[in-house]
Design a protein around this motif. Structure first.
Motif, PDB file in Angstrom:
ATOM      1  N   SER A 183       0.810  -1.179   0.002  1.00  0.00           N
ATOM      2  CA  SER A 183       0.114   0.072  -0.080  1.00  0.00           C
ATOM      3  C   SER A 183       0.992   1.332   0.009  1.00  0.00           C
ATOM      4  O   SER A 183       1.514   1.557   0.801  1.00  0.00           O
ATOM      5  CB  SER A 183      -0.879  -0.074   1.171  1.00  0.00           C
ATOM      6  N   ARG A 184       0.681   2.128  -0.931  1.00  0.00           N
ATOM      7  CA  ARG A 184       1.374   3.318  -0.844  1.00  0.00           C
ATOM      8  C   ARG A 184       0.996   4.554  -0.300  1.00  0.00           C
ATOM      9  O   ARG A 184      -0.104   4.701  -0.526  1.00  0.00           O
ATOM     10  CB  ARG A 184       1.727   3.468  -2.430  1.00  0.00           C
ATOM     11  N   TRP A 185       1.675   5.202   0.583  1.00  0.00           N
ATOM     12  CA  TRP A 185       1.353   6.552   1.103  1.00  0.00           C
ATOM     13  C   TRP A 185       0.496   6.126   2.175  1.00  0.00           C
ATOM     14  O   TRP A 185       0.307   7.390   3.037  1.00  0.00           O
ATOM     15  CB  TRP A 185       0.707   7.332   0.161  1.00  0.00           C
ATOM     16  N   GLU A 186       0.190   4.962   2.687  1.00  0.00           N
ATOM     17  CA  GLU A 186      -0.754   4.754   4.064  1.00  0.00           C
ATOM     18  C   GLU A 186      -0.652   3.297   4.377  1.00  0.00           C
ATOM     19  O   GLU A 186      -0.151   2.657   3.599  1.00  0.00           O
ATOM     20  CB  GLU A 186      -2.145   5.108   3.597  1.00  0.00           C
ATOM     21  N   VAL A 187      -1.082   3.098   5.460  1.00  0.00           N
ATOM     22  CA  VAL A 187      -1.433   1.717   6.096  1.00  0.00           C
ATOM     23  C   VAL A 187      -2.983   1.656   5.975  1.00  0.00           C
ATOM     24  O   VAL A 187      -3.635   2.302   6.709  1.00  0.00           O
ATOM     25  CB  VAL A 187      -0.834   1.496   7.330  1.00  0.00           C
ATOM     26  N   PRO A 188      -3.402   0.844   5.347  1.00  0.00           N
ATOM     27  CA  PRO A 188      -4.915   0.768   5.291  1.00  0.00           C
ATOM     28  C   PRO A 188      -5.423   0.214   6.609  1.00  0.00           C
ATOM     29  O   PRO A 188      -4.874  -0.616   7.306  1.00  0.00           O
ATOM     30  CB  PRO A 188      -5.267  -0.421   4.172  1.00  0.00           C
ATOM     31  N   VAL A 189      -6.448   0.836   7.071  1.00  0.00           N
ATOM     32  CA  VAL A 189      -6.930   0.419   8.532  1.00  0.00           C
ATOM     33  C   VAL A 189      -7.024  -1.127   8.574  1.00  0.00           C
ATOM     34  O   VAL A 189      -6.754  -1.532   9.551  1.00  0.00           O
ATOM     35  CB  VAL A 189      -8.250   1.288   8.858  1.00  0.00           C
ATOM     36  N   ARG A 190      -7.826  -1.680   7.577  1.00  0.00           N
ATOM     37  CA  ARG A 190      -8.253  -3.045   7.678  1.00  0.00           C
ATOM     38  C   ARG A 190      -6.802  -3.868   8.120  1.00  0.00           C
ATOM     39  O   ARG A 190      -6.683  -5.016   8.463  1.00  0.00           O
ATOM     40  CB  ARG A 190      -8.724  -3.504   6.581  1.00  0.00           C
ATOM     41  N   TRP A 191      -5.554  -3.360   7.594  1.00  0.00           N
ATOM     42  CA  TRP A 191      -4.379  -4.348   7.889  1.00  0.00           C
ATOM     43  C   TRP A 191      -3.870  -4.213   9.366  1.00  0.00           C
ATOM     44  O   TRP A 191      -3.242  -5.088   9.653  1.00  0.00           O
ATOM     45  CB  TRP A 191      -3.151  -3.444   7.074  1.00  0.00           C
TER      46      TRP A 191
END
Length: 314
Positions: A154-162
């Motif tokens: 994921s580029r530029w963020e960590v998805p909350v679901r991760w």
């Protein structure tokens, strides 16, 4: 430490986070198992303990990718699948996370096609090159129907679901500087013997056994489906859960902030407790306090959207 070579480099990994699965060596069928066993014997582990990051190996992968681009006309994907992997040793067990570069390149091409302007896409990768890559993928899929990536990016963020598979106790923050306990060098003879980790680079990652990761995601999915069935996180929990089910039950799951550590900075990294906050929100949801759960989720989402917005910064 004996036979140490320190090599500094201006190359930094991109602002991207990674969700990885490391399967135990025994999970791989032959001849893959033999290949990874020989690879590990030659290269040694990237992390010899659970509290060690694989940051140096991530940087090595980035250098290799840049070298490929500099060496020839850019292609939509590598000509051959990589024979490289991230290696972890935990409690004497060797765990392997293959780079699977070609498979990930196809996924990146899909993301590029969906998000880039047509003019830019055609300039970087002409339609004929993209069509050839797609045809190559279809042939490869026919030969590997059960293939799945060990690494999500994921580029530029960590998805909350991760964050769903992890708890705050799984968090491992390695501050910048050798005095904080991170190894700032790599042993000579590893790989080419020329790639060294940037001395004192920070790292932030979570590492958890697969069984625990699946259990957390399943519990979260049940609570979310009952209380907020139309929420975005319900779909996210289902996606993460299905991906984890593809792997050996004795695997390890890792969430690595990767190059985002250079974007967030030491103070924000030290204060970041995203997995723990999401865990608190889910506890509130299971206790019937939907308002508190939504507040926690909202704050967490807004914070990461602010990080994501930095991709448009001049």
């Amino acid at each position: 430490m004996q036979d140490v070579t320190v090599v500094r480099t201006s190359v930094q990994p991109p602002y991207a986070a990674h969700l990885r699965v490391y399967e135990p060596l025994a999970a791989y069928p032959e001849p893959e198992r033999g290949h990874w066993q020989a690879y590990a014997a030659e290269h040694g582990p990237d992390a010899g303990a659970a509290e060690r990051p694989v940051a140096a190996a991530v940087l090595e992968e980035q250098r290799e990718a840049l070298a490929e681009l500099a060496a020839r006309t850019p292609r939509a994907l590598p000509e051959r699948e990589s024979g490289r992997a991230y290696l972890r040793v935990v409690d004497g067990v060797l765990y392997v996370c293959p780079w699977a570069t070609r498979l990930r390149s196809w996924q990146a091409l899909d993301e590029l096609r969906a998000g880039a302007p047509v003019a830019l896409l055609d300039t970087a990768l002409p339609p004929a090159a993209r069509a050839a890559a797609e045809a190559d993928r279809e042939r490869w899929r026919a030969e590997h129907p059960d293939a799945r990536p060990w690494i999500l990016t994921s580029r530029w963020e960590v998805p909350v679901r991760w964050f769903l598979p992890f708890g705050d106790e799984d968090r491992c923050f390695v501050p910048a500087g050798p005095e904080a306990g991170q190894e700032p060098v790599r042993e000579a003879g590893r790989g080419s013997g020329q790639d060294g980790e940037q001395a004192g680079a920070a790292a932030l990652f979570y590492l958890v056994p697969m069984a625990q990761a699946r259990r957390r995601v399943a519990r979260a999915y049940r609570a979310l489906r009952e209380e907020v069935p139309d929420g975005e996180l319900v779909q996210g929990a289902e996606q993460v859960g299905r991906w984890l089910e593809e792997f050996h039950p004795r695997s390890l799951v890792e969430l690595d902030y990767g190059g985002l550590v250079h974007l967030l900075g030491p103070e924000r990294l030290s204060a970041d407790r995203s997995a723990g906050e999401l865990e608190e929100g889910l506890r509130a949801l299971r206790a019937g306090d939907t308002a508190e759960a939504l507040r926690v989720y909202g704050e967490l989402t807004v914070r990461w959207r602010r990080v994501l917005a930095l991709r448009h910064a001049n």
